[in-house]
Scaffold this motif. Structure first.
Motif, short mmCIF file in Angstrom:
data_model
loop_
_atom_site.label_atom_id
_atom_site.label_comp_id
_atom_site.label_asym_id
_atom_site.label_seq_id
_atom_site.Cartn_x
_atom_site.Cartn_y
_atom_site.Cartn_z
N ASP A 1 30.82 48.79 38.62
CA ASP A 1 31.87 49.79 38.82
C ASP A 1 31.49 51.15 38.25
O ASP A 1 31.96 52.19 38.72
N THR B 1 35.52 44.86 27.60
CA THR B 1 36.15 43.80 28.37
C THR B 1 36.34 42.52 27.58
O THR B 1 37.05 41.61 28.04
N ARG C 1 42.36 38.61 43.66
CA ARG C 1 42.90 39.92 43.29
C ARG C 1 43.80 40.47 44.38
O ARG C 1 44.89 41.01 44.10
N ARG D 1 30.39 43.12 36.42
CA ARG D 1 31.25 43.82 37.36
C ARG D 1 31.56 45.23 36.87
O ARG D 1 31.60 46.18 37.65
N ARG E 1 34.90 38.76 35.76
CA ARG E 1 35.22 38.74 37.19
C ARG E 1 34.05 38.24 38.02
O ARG E 1 34.25 37.57 39.03
N THR F 1 39.10 49.97 33.72
CA THR F 1 37.93 50.53 34.40
C THR F 1 38.33 51.75 35.22
O THR F 1 37.66 52.80 35.17
N THR G 1 41.74 39.87 33.22
CA THR G 1 41.12 40.51 34.38
C THR G 1 41.97 41.66 34.90
O THR G 1 41.44 42.69 35.33
N ASP G 2 43.29 41.51 34.86
CA ASP G 2 44.17 42.59 35.32
C ASP G 2 43.95 43.85 34.50
O ASP G 2 43.80 44.95 35.03
N ASN H 1 47.74 41.08 43.85
CA ASN H 1 48.23 42.45 43.95
C ASN H 1 49.38 42.57 44.95
O ASN H 1 50.34 43.31 44.72
N ASP I 1 40.55 45.57 35.13
CA ASP I 1 40.57 46.39 36.35
C ASP I 1 41.27 47.72 36.10
O ASP I 1 40.79 48.79 36.52
N GLU I 2 42.42 47.67 35.42
CA GLU I 2 43.18 48.90 35.15
C GLU I 2 42.41 49.82 34.21
O GLU I 2 42.38 51.04 34.41
#
Length: 542
Positions: free
Chosen positions: A533, A499, A246, A529, A213, A511, A504-505, A250, A508-509
């Protein structure tokens, strides 16, 4: 030859019995850096193979103008091949241009020769800087943390080490069109910084498949998302920056899921009404027995016509809303077993002063994970992150130090390398998941009352799980290995570069799930990233 550029016009590709790409449209010219994202199995690597000329599109057109350099996720190794062989191939291509220029210069007819051709060849040689090629290769190998021993057999290097050798050589080639497939997977922070600078200064076209990301933020001039939108087509996001991408995606996914739920509910209501109408044909319209027998047929026809009209309205109003993409359904993991009696200083997992010769040496260091504990492990390539994770998992013997696990603690492990759990025998994901469960059970690491079904995780759908694992993409296999790490509902999760190869989706979920889960979690990652986080977690830098 003209300026380097890439054109993909309504292109698609289908493997036997399975379509992986449809309606892809994109154009990129010199100076453009196109990032390609999408769920695992969405066709990202297939698109790169189309651009590289390894595959021909089933539909549409793909056109690439300029010389090509390709860095794949997996590097095949010829028997006996060495690092020096890869370097020599790179230098021979560059030197061939220099030799062509020298021959053309010597043979040039100053009175009748084609000066334009010689000028173009000279410009090409200057761009490649053939006289500087050796230094460029050496610098790239060093800056990416790759092996610089030219006699080193490639087969003796890890997947990540081979990847860095290939990437360094491809960067040194200075091709017109650079195609990169997940290039940051095996790089540390310094290596990523070097790669980023090279991409930003690339004079030709860069097409990069990536889940990174931060890289999307740093280099992408446009993002092509191969996940189909509600209309079934990939989407090109021209506004640079991951956060903008993003947010826009979304919003679109939210509208899609809302519409799908509404359409599903409407169909259920209409179907119930239709059932009730047909049920009336056998009950509601019947008059008392023996009276007005001719009315029975008339009323039956009336009910049939009403039901038929309802069907017609249902079909006319129906909206074909495809099923939205899978979402990660992270399981509810327990922090500890209610039957345990843990004191204030007791831990679920502890490693003290681990030593693995030549790979890890942490004298006097105690790594202790309490219930719901957290640890972020960072460090450069070769610092020993993966060795430490293996020591925590108990999959590597310690030459000094101890590893202690509280009785009954279940540990889930996601390694960095793609083991694919015996995929070569043609077994399906469902079969391999069952085998993994039996192995855990035999090892005493699985409570049969706490098994997480693979199909409930939102990582792979049933069609993918019914296919031989070896037929799945690298990213889909990575999803499968993540599922295996969750199979035994672990109290402790050990994730090494989680990762890698994931969309990328999903990153994010995942994380968000790691932050929220009651289980203890240790993450070793180079992902910038993800490190940001998880910046509030206790950290260990090697």
């Amino acid at each position: 030859m003209g300026m380097p550029h890439v054109v993909v016009d309504d292109a698609g590709y289908a493997y036997p019995g399975r379509t992986v790409l449809e309606h892809v449209d994109v154009r990129a010219s010199a100076g453009d850096r196109l990032a390609v994202v999408g769920e695992n199995g969405s066709g990202k690597t297939t698109l790169l193979r189309l651009l590289a000329g390894d595959l021909a599109p089933s539909t549409g057109e793909v056109r690439v103008v300029g010389t090509l350099a390709v860095v794949e996720q997996e590097m095949p190794v010829a028997p006996g091949a060495t690092v020096g062989d890869v370097v020599a191939a790179t230098l021979s291509d560059v030197r061939a241009v220099a030799a062509e220029l020298e021959a053309a210069t010597e043979a040039f007819d100053h009175e009748e020769g084609a000066l334009g051709e010689l000028t173009a060849l000279l410009a090409r040689a200057e761009h490649l800087a053939a006289w500087d090629a050796d230094r460029r290769v050496t610098e790239a190998l060093s800056r990416l943390g790759a092996c610089t021993d030219l006699d080193q057999p490639l087969a003796e290097l890890s997947v990540g080490e081979r990847h860095r050798v290939r990437l360094a050589c491809r960067l040194a080639e200075r091709a017109d069109v650079l195609l990169l497939d997940e290039p940051t997977n095996h790089l540390d922070g310094a290596g990523i910084d070097y790669l980023t600078a090279q991409m930003m200064g690339w004079r030709g076209v860069v097409v990069v498949v990536t889940h990174d990301r931060q890289l999307l933020d740093d280099v992408a001039t446009a993002i092509l998302d191969l996940d189909p939108a509600m209309d079934g087509r990939p989407v090109l996001y021209g506004q640079p920056g991951y956060l903008a991408f993003r947010f826009t995606k979304n919003q679109a996914l939210h509208r899609w899921r809302q519409r799908y739920r509404a359409e599903t509910k409407r169909r259920e209501v209409l179907a119930a009404r239709l059932d009730a109408s047909y049920e009336g044909l056998s009950d509601e319209w019947r008059p008392p027995k023996g009276s007005q027998k001719h009315r029975r047929g008339t009323r039956a026809r009336t009910h049939v016509k009403a039901a038929d009209r309802l069907i017609e309205r249902l079909e006319a109003q129906a909206v074909d809303v495809p099923v939205p993409p899978l979402e990660l359904a992270f399981p509810e993991l327990a922090a500890l077993d209610p039957h345990w009696s843990l004191g204030a200083g007791d831990c679920l997992l502890e490693v003290r002063s681990p030593l693995v010769a030549g790979r890890l040496d942490l004298p006097g260091v105690r790594i202790a994970l309490p219930a719901s504990g957290r640890l972020l492990v960072t460090g450069g390539n070769g610092a020993g992150k993966s060795t430490l994770m293996a020591a925590l998992a108990g999959t590597i013997p310690l030459e000094r130090g101890t590893r202690t696990v509280h009785d009954g603690v279940r540990v889930g492990v996601l390694g960095q390398e793609d083991t694919t759990l015996g995929q070569d025998d043609g077994a399906t994901g469902f079969e391999l998941y069952a085998r993994h469960a039996l192995r855990l059970l035999d090892a005493g690491r699985l409570d049969p009352t706490h098994v997480v079904p693979v199909a409930h995780l939102g990582l792979l759908d049933e069609e993918e799980l019914d296919r031989p694992l070896r037929e799945l993409s690298v990213g889909q296999r990575r999803r499968f290995e993540l599922a295996c790490a969750l199979l035994n509902a672990p109290h402790v999760l050990l994730l090494d570069e989680p990762t890698n190869h994931l969309s990328t989706d999903l990153v994010d979920e995942l994380t968000l799930a790691l932050v929220r889960t009651p289980a203890a979690v240790v993450v070793a990652t180079h992902d910038r990233r993800m490190r940001d986080d998880l910046a509030t977690w206790p950290a260990l830098e090697l």
